[in-house]
Each structure stands twice: as structure tokens, then as C-alpha cells.
Design a protein around this motif. Structure first.
Motif, PDB file in Angstrom:
ATOM      1  N   GLU A 148      33.266   1.830   5.694  1.00 58.45           N
ATOM      2  CA  GLU A 148      34.858   0.745   6.286  1.00 58.45           C
ATOM      3  C   GLU A 148      33.610  -0.756   6.257  1.00 58.45           C
ATOM      4  O   GLU A 148      34.516  -1.005   8.029  1.00 58.45           O
ATOM      5  N   GLY A 149      32.529  -0.994   6.593  1.00 59.71           N
ATOM      6  CA  GLY A 149      31.509  -2.639   6.434  1.00 59.71           C
ATOM      7  C   GLY A 149      30.882  -2.205   7.452  1.00 59.71           C
ATOM      8  O   GLY A 149      30.380  -3.497   7.529  1.00 59.71           O
ATOM      9  N   ARG A 150      30.527  -1.078   8.028  1.00 59.17           N
ATOM     10  CA  ARG A 150      29.430  -0.326   8.718  1.00 59.17           C
ATOM     11  C   ARG A 150      27.897   0.409   8.518  1.00 59.17           C
ATOM     12  O   ARG A 150      28.851   1.142   8.132  1.00 59.17           O
ATOM     13  N   PRO A 151      27.315  -0.118   8.528  1.00 62.31           N
ATOM     14  CA  PRO A 151      25.668   0.604   8.378  1.00 62.31           C
ATOM     15  C   PRO A 151      26.268   1.870   9.282  1.00 62.31           C
ATOM     16  O   PRO A 151      26.311   1.664  10.139  1.00 62.31           O
ATOM     17  N   SER A 152      26.013   2.825   9.035  1.00 60.04           N
ATOM     18  CA  SER A 152      26.201   4.036   9.025  1.00 60.04           C
ATOM     19  C   SER A 152      24.698   5.518   8.702  1.00 60.04           C
ATOM     20  O   SER A 152      24.782   5.181   7.569  1.00 60.04           O
ATOM     21  N   GLU A 153      24.255   6.497   9.771  1.00 58.58           N
ATOM     22  CA  GLU A 153      23.535   7.418   8.979  1.00 58.58           C
ATOM     23  C   GLU A 153      23.998   8.008   8.875  1.00 58.58           C
ATOM     24  O   GLU A 153      23.991   8.842   8.493  1.00 58.58           O
ATOM     25  N   ARG A 154      25.192   8.415   9.765  1.00 58.23           N
ATOM     26  CA  ARG A 154      25.997   9.750  10.237  1.00 58.23           C
ATOM     27  C   ARG A 154      26.870   9.216  10.845  1.00 58.23           C
ATOM     28  O   ARG A 154      27.219   8.750  11.280  1.00 58.23           O
ATOM     29  N   HIS A 155      28.373   9.718   9.606  1.00 60.16           N
ATOM     30  CA  HIS A 155      29.420  10.083   9.577  1.00 60.16           C
ATOM     31  C   HIS A 155      30.417  10.878   9.497  1.00 60.16           C
ATOM     32  O   HIS A 155      29.803  11.639   9.130  1.00 60.16           O
ATOM     33  N   ALA A 210      29.585  12.719   6.728  1.00 55.57           N
ATOM     34  CA  ALA A 210      28.396  12.378   6.135  1.00 55.57           C
ATOM     35  C   ALA A 210      26.391  12.105   6.622  1.00 55.57           C
ATOM     36  O   ALA A 210      26.322  11.533   8.030  1.00 55.57           O
ATOM     37  N   ARG A 211      25.361  12.937   6.234  1.00 53.08           N
ATOM     38  CA  ARG A 211      24.278  11.960   6.282  1.00 53.08           C
ATOM     39  C   ARG A 211      23.232  11.514   5.709  1.00 53.08           C
ATOM     40  O   ARG A 211      23.089  12.482   4.534  1.00 53.08           O
ATOM     41  N   CYS A 212      23.029  10.544   5.830  1.00 54.14           N
ATOM     42  CA  CYS A 212      21.942   9.708   5.352  1.00 54.14           C
ATOM     43  C   CYS A 212      20.783  10.344   5.250  1.00 54.14           C
ATOM     44  O   CYS A 212      20.280  11.415   6.087  1.00 54.14           O
ATOM     45  N   GLN A 213      20.179  10.323   3.856  1.00 50.73           N
ATOM     46  CA  GLN A 213      18.508  10.489   3.786  1.00 50.73           C
ATOM     47  C   GLN A 213      18.059   9.201   4.757  1.00 50.73           C
ATOM     48  O   GLN A 213      18.073   8.620   5.116  1.00 50.73           O
ATOM     49  N   GLU A 214      16.799  10.729   5.386  1.00 48.52           N
ATOM     50  CA  GLU A 214      15.691   8.948   6.276  1.00 48.52           C
ATOM     51  C   GLU A 214      15.750   7.623   5.568  1.00 48.52           C
ATOM     52  O   GLU A 214      15.295   7.527   4.853  1.00 48.52           O
ATOM     53  N   GLY A 215      15.756   6.851   6.714  1.00 44.93           N
ATOM     54  CA  GLY A 215      15.280   5.357   6.035  1.00 44.93           C
ATOM     55  C   GLY A 215      16.933   4.885   4.801  1.00 44.93           C
ATOM     56  O   GLY A 215      17.319   3.615   5.010  1.00 44.93           O
ATOM     57  N   VAL A 257      23.336  10.741  -0.146  1.00 43.64           N
ATOM     58  CA  VAL A 257      23.428  10.651   1.730  1.00 43.64           C
ATOM     59  C   VAL A 257      23.780  12.440   0.416  1.00 43.64           C
ATOM     60  O   VAL A 257      24.815  12.817  -0.579  1.00 43.64           O
ATOM     61  N   GLY A 258      23.994  13.044   1.903  1.00 45.44           N
ATOM     62  CA  GLY A 258      24.584  14.496   1.693  1.00 45.44           C
ATOM     63  C   GLY A 258      25.607  14.453   2.656  1.00 45.44           C
ATOM     64  O   GLY A 258      26.030  14.330   4.301  1.00 45.44           O
ATOM     65  N   PHE A 259      26.782  15.589   2.181  1.00 45.23           N
ATOM     66  CA  PHE A 259      27.974  15.973   3.162  1.00 45.23           C
ATOM     67  C   PHE A 259      27.839  16.767   3.092  1.00 45.23           C
ATOM     68  O   PHE A 259      27.906  18.346   2.391  1.00 45.23           O
TER      69      PHE A 259
END
Length: 113
Positions: free
Chosen positions: A51-58, A40-45, A28-30
Motif C-alpha cells: 500500500e505504498g509503504r516499504p515492508s520486510e514483514r507484513h 509475507a516475509r522478504c528475503q534479507e535485504g 518474498v515468501g508467504f
């Protein structure tokens, strides 16, 4: 955080290295987004639990708790520094007062003349 983006992962070229189950090389990169603030953006995949929920971008807020693989990361943001506007405010009121005094003086001159 001084650089943009700040990266968490298990790779060699990351800012915060975590060796553990479920952590990817650049997990993850901020980064700063002009419209949203810190994002916050996750690497692809990859997925981060926020807060208990999956997220790829937050959009990150103070106190958010992120699950990066097996690790729990709590975000603590420093308060934003406010720029002082005292100089501009003083300049505005000085010009405003000058215009008012000038108008009153001009009106007085017209009445006397």
C-alpha cells in the motif's frame, strides 16, 4: 496456495517466477503464522511495498496490493471454511435435557416417597 511457504522471486525453485527489475531470487515468501494468520516475509535485504509503504514483514489481508520489484501483486484470499458444530451442539443439548429431566424425575420421586 497449497504449500507453506509460497515464494515469489526470479529463482528456479520459487512458486511464482517473475523476471523483472528489482526482483530477487527468493524475494518474498508467504507463510501461515498461528497468531497472525498469513504473513509475507522478504528475503534479507529485499523490500516489498505494501500500500505504498516499504515492508520486510507484513500481515497479509484480503485485497492488499504488494509491489514486488516492478510487479504489482494483489492478494485475494478465499473465505475460510467454518467447521460444523451441529453434532457437538446436539450432543450438549441432549445431555442438558437428560440432566434436567433426571432432576425433575428425582424431585418427583422424593416428593412421592
Amino acid at each position: 496456495m497449497t504449500r507453506d511457504p509460497f515464494v515469489i522471486g526470479r529463482g528456479v525453485q520459487v512458486d511464482l517466477r517473475m523476471d523483472g527489475a528489482g526482483v530477487w531470487d527468493r524475494h518474498v515468501g508467504f507463510e501461515m503464522d498461528r497468531g497472525e494468520g498469513l504473513v509475507a516475509r522478504c528475503q534479507e535485504g529485499a523490500v516489498v511495498m505494501v500500500e505504498g509503504r516499504p515492508s520486510e514483514r507484513h500481515r497479509v489481508r484480503n485485497g492488499d496490493e504488494l509491489m514486488v520489484g516492478a510487479f504489482r501483486v494483489r492478494v485475494s484470499l478465499a473465505p475460510a471454511r467454518r467447521r460444523s458444530v451441529n453434532l457437538w451442539e446436539g450432543l450438549f443439548w441432549s445431555v442438558f435435557l437428560g440432566v434436567v429431566v433426571g432432576q425433575v424425575g428425582w424431585g418427583w420421586w422424593l416428593v412421592q416417597g
